[in-house]
Design an enzyme around this catalytic site. Structure first.
Site, PDB file in Angstrom:
ATOM      1  N   TRP A 328       0.958  -1.226   0.114  1.00  0.00           N
ATOM      2  CA  TRP A 328      -0.028   0.024   0.022  1.00  0.00           C
ATOM      3  C   TRP A 328       0.667   1.307  -0.090  1.00  0.00           C
ATOM      4  CZ3 TRP A 328      -2.102   2.854   4.843  1.00  0.00           C
ATOM      5  CH2 TRP A 328      -1.145   2.626   5.750  1.00  0.00           C
ATOM      6  N   ASP A 329       2.123   1.020   0.137  1.00  0.00           N
ATOM      7  CA  ASP A 329       3.191   2.323   0.254  1.00  0.00           C
ATOM      8  C   ASP A 329       2.929   2.965  -0.951  1.00  0.00           C
ATOM      9  OD1 ASP A 329       3.757  -0.055   2.022  1.00  0.00           O
ATOM     10  OD2 ASP A 329       5.910   0.790   2.128  1.00  0.00           O
ATOM     11  N   GLU A 470       0.870  -2.360  12.572  1.00  0.00           N
ATOM     12  CA  GLU A 470       0.829  -3.989  12.518  1.00  0.00           C
ATOM     13  C   GLU A 470       1.194  -4.342  13.881  1.00  0.00           C
ATOM     14  OE1 GLU A 470       3.531  -4.773   9.335  1.00  0.00           O
ATOM     15  OE2 GLU A 470       1.682  -4.032   7.832  1.00  0.00           O
ATOM     16  N   LYS A 581       2.436   1.009  16.110  1.00  0.00           N
ATOM     17  CA  LYS A 581       3.680   1.163  15.143  1.00  0.00           C
ATOM     18  C   LYS A 581       3.772   2.392  14.467  1.00  0.00           C
ATOM     19  CE  LYS A 581       5.835  -1.775  11.801  1.00  0.00           C
ATOM     20  NZ  LYS A 581       5.627  -2.986  10.765  1.00  0.00           N
ATOM     21  N   GLN A 582       2.370   2.724  14.053  1.00  0.00           N
ATOM     22  CA  GLN A 582       2.395   4.163  12.942  1.00  0.00           C
ATOM     23  C   GLN A 582       0.848   4.249  12.915  1.00  0.00           C
ATOM     24  OE1 GLN A 582       3.152   0.570  10.399  1.00  0.00           O
ATOM     25  NE2 GLN A 582       2.397   1.878   8.965  1.00  0.00           N
TER      26      GLN A 582
HETATM   27  C1  BGC Z   1       4.688  -1.196   7.651  1.00  0.00           C
HETATM   28  C2  BGC Z   1       3.856  -1.334   6.627  1.00  0.00           C
HETATM   29  C3  BGC Z   1       4.573  -1.128   5.258  1.00  0.00           C
HETATM   30  C4  BGC Z   1       5.607  -2.329   4.959  1.00  0.00           C
HETATM   31  C5  BGC Z   1       6.374  -1.999   3.703  1.00  0.00           C
HETATM   32  C6  BGC Z   1       5.889  -2.194   7.554  1.00  0.00           C
HETATM   33  O1  BGC Z   1       6.767  -2.392   8.235  1.00  0.00           O
HETATM   34  O2  BGC Z   1       4.120  -1.598   8.901  1.00  0.00           O
HETATM   35  O3  BGC Z   1       2.696  -0.336   6.664  1.00  0.00           O
HETATM   36  O4  BGC Z   1       3.555  -1.436   4.100  1.00  0.00           O
HETATM   37  O5  BGC Z   1       6.417  -2.052   6.167  1.00  0.00           O
HETATM   38  O6  BGC Z   1       7.271  -0.721   3.908  1.00  0.00           O
END
Ligand code: BGC
Length: 719
Positions: A328-329, A470, A581-582
């Site tokens: 999704w990035d 996550e 985490k984010q």
């Molecule tokens: C993040 C995800 C991201 C992925 C790839 C993970 O650590 O939590 O949001 O899509 O890394 O960058």
């Protein structure tokens, strides 16, 4: 402020620097490994779409045969920074032209001194052309020998993907000599050709060394003290993905440039065109200025300009991390940069999703749903390539199950969101009616089929999902997921109405092919109306059901720390705490700003900000945090988060930049500047800027294309 540089060679930080000094042209990228090669380097070139099979992670971009190899010998002594004495060392990446230059003055173990200048670029004017020049100025009379090779013996950190097929020396049409190397990926069977030609200041009669897998051209020059020898290595590159005859294509391109200067001039012009649309100027903050240009550069060198069959991996084409897989990035972090500044690239990236729709449909069906469920990690075919297992970071001998491929359903809404934003900004009705609308309709179909009716509560729910954060997996009713599913459903209904009015035939086609019966559309409306959204009366929104009941954390109690909260709590343990985490809830304010009041944003920002692992959580976090802080009018907070995003790779804040550029953070850095500090917002009649410049910024100026017209925003801080 256009250059990234270093003035000493440190073997220990080599891999980080290789990432920083990556060059590329949207077709391929080459890490900044040094021409002569060193132990411990992580030398790599990745070509878009050239995937090959790998255990567990299913497929990865194969590290291509190496085109850089170039050795110089002074009276038989091999130039190497590992021996002799380095009298001067400097490396400069010029972001304005995409040229990487290294100048070295070196004394050999026996005392011979020479100055070296190595320059390289991947041509943006011709994506099948790579150029490298070495200029040697000896401070002695004697022999200078150069050995330029193509090396087919590359691997992906131990895993060999290439089979040697053939090599030769041959005459080009105009009598010049070229050598070629033909390699083929072992499982996917992709042919890759490298063709090399040398040009020199004095006439060339190179020897051809026919070493299997390493065809080499060697030339010895009679060198005089102070007299410069310049050798250019042109390399043509093509694969069977580009042409039925990649050999002919590579040979044609390698023959083309008449000189280094000519090729460089074309490179300069091509980059000047790129920067005309994309450049951002920040006055009063050199670090921010260079970081935003660096971020743009890294995205632009990864941006497929001519190939809609590929996407951009989470680490661009600059490292082995995430194996070239796209997440999704792309839609949420990188795509907006292209949508606003390079819509032709944005369209390619979205077309990739369109071309992988059938894989997304298969995935949905496999899990018992309808519509399109895109792969959480996507590569060449669009099939799910998320590895099921990774080594547990607490005990590397154990494996931990990765659940994102099975439960991170929000990816489908993210794709729909990126599609809709592209349409809104570009006004490209033609593409939207032909491909984009279908992406939004078929993802809506998925969300309607995935929703579960909960009779007791009278609402629709999404249980067992993973949201952006996550640290918590397999949760129920993640707000981000539910709200975006709702957005996807209502937007799809509007899109269908628009199609019916403006492209009735296309509407009929899609109604037929996607089976959009009235009953189905009524269900979409009902799911959207009755979806569970856990909003408390004070406006605070629960990230997922039960989140507020988890153990609260004061992240300050864990400072100073060098690990993420995930590592501290462990995979299972992290589920028990409120540390995230984010941004997850806060993502919604960034994406659907107009739906939320300032007060709601503030209440949620204050709550979640202190519970987010800004330092060691996801690199995707800080830029969004900065944007939301700007909305709140917290410019100091915003700057702190922004600069963290801006430093992700340049300062290697997480210690993993060696694995490749944090592409989402690069996109987020641009977004934080433009949407955060610049306050750019789309409105029903066009766009507006609501700036919130950091106090020390004197000026911020940026450009973007709105409905085909180049716009410039020039903001000044009052003195
Ligand atoms: C993040 C995800 C991201 C992925 C790839 C993970 O650590 O939590 O949001 O899509 O890394 O960058």
């Amino acid at each position: 402020m256009w250059t990234i540089s270093e003035n000493s060679f440190t073997a220990e930080t080599q891999r980080h620097k290789e990432t920083i000094f990556t060059i590329g042209n949207g077709y391929l990228s080459t890490r900044g490994a040094l021409e002569e090669g060193y132990p411990n380097e992580s030398r790599a070139t990745f070509v878009h779409g050239v995937f090959d099979d790998v255990p567990i992670a299913i497929t990865e971009l194969a590290n291509a045969p190496d085109w850089l190899s170039f050795n110089v010998l002074l009276n038989g002594e091999r130039f190497s920074l590992d021996s002799g004495t380095i009298l001067k060392f400097e490396r400069v990446l010029d972001l304005r032209t995409g040229v990487l230059t290294r100048t070295v003055r070196w004394k050999s173990p026996s005392g011979l001194i020479a100055a070296f200048k190595f320059e390289r670029f991947a041509s943006l004017a011709d994506e099948h052309l790579l150029c490298l020049r070495c200029v040697v100025t000896p401070e002695f009379d004697g022999a200078v020998e150069v050995r330029a090779a193509l090396n087919g013996n590359t691997d992906n950190e131990g895993l060999a993907h290439w089979r040697w097929m053939s090599q030769s020396q041959r005459d080009l049409d105009d009598g010049q000599q070229a050598v070629h190397l033909h390699s083929r990926t072992r499982m996917s069977g992709i042919d890759l050709i490298l063709a090399m030609r040398l040009c020199a200041s004095s006439p060339l009669q190179p020897d051809y060394w026919d070493v299997e897998s390493i065809p080499t051209l060697r030339q010895v020059f009679d060198a005089r003290r102070g007299e410069t020898i310049a050798v250019t290595k042109f390399v043509g590159v093509a694969t069977s993905r580009d042409s039925e005859s990649p050999l002919a294509l590579a040979l044609e391109r390698v023959a083309k440039p008449s000189s280094w200067e000519k090729a460089l001039e074309e490179q300069r012009q091509a980059w000047a065109e790129e920067w005309k649309r994309t450049d951002v100027t920040i006055e009063g903050d050199d670090e921010a200025q260079i970081a935003v240009r660096f971020s743009l550069f890294q995205l632009l060198i990864a941006a497929p300009r001519n190939d809609p069959r590929v996407n951009i991996g989470a680490k661009t084409l600059s490292g082995f991390g995430y194996r070239g897989h796209a997440f999704w990035d792309t839609e949420i972090y990188m795509l907006p940069v292209f949508t606003f500044t390079a819509p032709h690239v944005a369209r390619n990236l979205l077309e990739y999703r369109y071309l992988t729709l059938s894989a997304a449909r298969d995935k949905a069906r496999e899990y018992g749903y309808e519509g399109a469920w895109f792969a959480w990690e996507s590569a060449d075919t669009g099939e799910e390539v998320t590895p099921m297992w990774v080594p547990d970071f607490r005990d590397k001998r154990k494996l931990a199950r990765v659940w994102t491929g099975d439960h991170a359903i929000h990816i489908s809404a993210d794709v729909a969101f990126g599609t809709f934003q592209y349409w809104r900004v570009t006004g490209n009705d033609e593409w939207f009616s032909r491909q984009g609308a279908e992406l939004i309709l078929d993802t809506a179909k998925f969300f309607a089929s995935r929703a579960e009716w909960q009779e007791a509560r009278g609402c629709y729910a999404y249980s067992d999902v993973i949201g952006p954060d996550e640290y918590h997996d397999r949760v129920d009713n993640n707000l981000y997921t539910n709200r975006l599913a709702q957005w996807n459903l209502t937007t799809a209904l509007d899109v269908l109405e628009w199609l019916r009015t403006h492209h009735p035939e296309k509407a009929d086609d899609l109604i037929q092919s996607l089976d959009l019966s009235e009953a189905r559309l009524a269900k979409w409306r009902e799911v959207a109306e009755k979806i569970y959204l856990g909003v408390r009366p004070d406006g605070l929104m629960e990230q997922f059901e039960g989140y507020f009941k988890l153990k609260d954390v004061n992240l300050a109690d864990y400072e100073p720390r060098t690990k993420s909260m995930h590592e501290i709590f462990g995979f299972e343990g992290a589920n028990e705490y409120q540390a995230i985490k984010q941004p997850d809830v806060l993502m919604l304010f960034h994406m659907l700003r107009e739906d939320y009041s300032d007060e709601v944003i503030r209440v949620n920002y204050d709550y979640y900000n202190t519970r987010t692992d800004h330092t060691f959580g996801s690199s995707l976090g800080p830029s969004i945090q900065a944007i939301v802080a700007c909305m709140m009018g917290y410019p100091d907070d915003a700057y702190e988060h922004f600069i963290r995003a801006a430093r992700a790779d340049l300062r290697d804040v997480r210690g993993n930049a060696k694995d490749g550029i944090h592409a989402a953070s690069a996109g987020g850095t641009w977004q934080a500047v433009v949407f955060g500090f610049g306050g750019l917002r789309l409105t029903s009649s066009g766009w507006e800027a609501h700036p919130q410049l950091p106090k020390h910024w004197k000026r911020l100026s940026f450009r973007f294309i709105h409905r085909g017209e180049l716009q410039t925003v020039d903001l000044h801080n009052p003195k």
